[in-house]
Design a protein around this motif. Sequence first.
Motif, PDB file in Angstrom:
ATOM      1  N   ALA A 290       0.833  -1.207   0.000  1.00 15.30           N
ATOM      2  CA  ALA A 290       0.000   0.000   0.000  1.00 15.30           C
ATOM      3  C   ALA A 290       0.871   1.261   0.000  1.00 15.30           C
ATOM      4  O   ALA A 290       0.599   2.210  -0.750  1.00 15.30           O
ATOM      5  N   ALA A 291       1.917   1.272   0.826  1.00 13.51           N
ATOM      6  CA  ALA A 291       2.811   2.433   0.869  1.00 13.51           C
ATOM      7  C   ALA A 291       3.551   2.602  -0.452  1.00 13.51           C
ATOM      8  O   ALA A 291       3.760   3.719  -0.933  1.00 13.51           O
TER       9      ALA A 291
ATOM     10  N   THR B  47       1.381  11.676 -10.119  1.00 10.17           N
ATOM     11  CA  THR B  47       0.636  12.926 -10.063  1.00 10.17           C
ATOM     12  C   THR B  47       1.574  14.113 -10.257  1.00 10.17           C
ATOM     13  O   THR B  47       1.270  15.038 -11.002  1.00 10.17           O
TER      14      THR B  47
ATOM     15  N   ARG C  89       2.451   1.647  -3.446  1.00 10.63           N
ATOM     16  CA  ARG C  89       1.493   2.167  -4.421  1.00 10.63           C
ATOM     17  C   ARG C  89       1.238   3.662  -4.202  1.00 10.63           C
ATOM     18  O   ARG C  89       1.142   4.436  -5.161  1.00 10.63           O
ATOM     19  N   GLN C  90       1.131   4.070  -2.946  1.00  8.71           N
ATOM     20  CA  GLN C  90       0.898   5.480  -2.646  1.00  8.71           C
ATOM     21  C   GLN C  90       2.077   6.325  -3.136  1.00  8.71           C
ATOM     22  O   GLN C  90       1.889   7.376  -3.743  1.00  8.71           O
TER      23      GLN C  90
ATOM     24  N   ASN D 126       1.946   6.533  -6.894  1.00  2.74           N
ATOM     25  CA  ASN D 126       0.845   7.408  -7.324  1.00  2.74           C
ATOM     26  C   ASN D 126       1.198   8.876  -7.145  1.00  2.74           C
ATOM     27  O   ASN D 126       0.867   9.717  -7.980  1.00  2.74           O
ATOM     28  N   GLU D 127       1.877   9.205  -6.045  1.00  3.98           N
ATOM     29  CA  GLU D 127       2.297  10.587  -5.808  1.00  3.98           C
ATOM     30  C   GLU D 127       3.299  11.031  -6.867  1.00  3.98           C
ATOM     31  O   GLU D 127       3.230  12.149  -7.368  1.00  3.98           O
TER      32      GLU D 127
END
Length: 162
Positions: free
Chosen positions: A109-110, A120, A112-113, A116-117
């Motif tokens: 999860a970390a 972006t 992927r985050q 994603n950041e």
Amino acid sequence: MKKLAIITLAIAAISTTACSAVAGEHNKNERRSGAYTQKNHGERMSRDGLPRGFDKLDLSAAQKTQIQAIMQQDRPQADENRRAEMWQQLENRRVEEQKMLQNPAFDEAATRQMLNERMTTQQQKMVEFEVKRLKNRHAAFQVLTPAQQTQFLEQQAQRRKK
């Protein structure tokens, strides 16, 4: 012994020819396409510093100077800032990845985050890049006379048809 020397010379000649051919291809493809080079943030520019298509118009010396100034106005500062920012981002990524590697358990999860950041941020930078590019192209287009503007738009339409 003579055969060995002849074979060695033949191999050397072939490898030298192959290396020079590969080096020639590399230099030829290096950010160039015909009469255009990428000098201004990826914008295809003619050798005289005009954006693609503008060099085919019958521009006066004053128009050329104005357009060249528009295309170069923020380039040196942007290049310096971009290099420093890229190095800082690279270092931040390395630190983040090292932390994740040192963690005994993989945190998907970390990860992927974090990715994603990054995505972006890259998308935002791409939007800013495109805004600057189009702003410069708009300013350069406004320097043209109405007849030159029409001619430029016709050239673009012809290019799209190809």
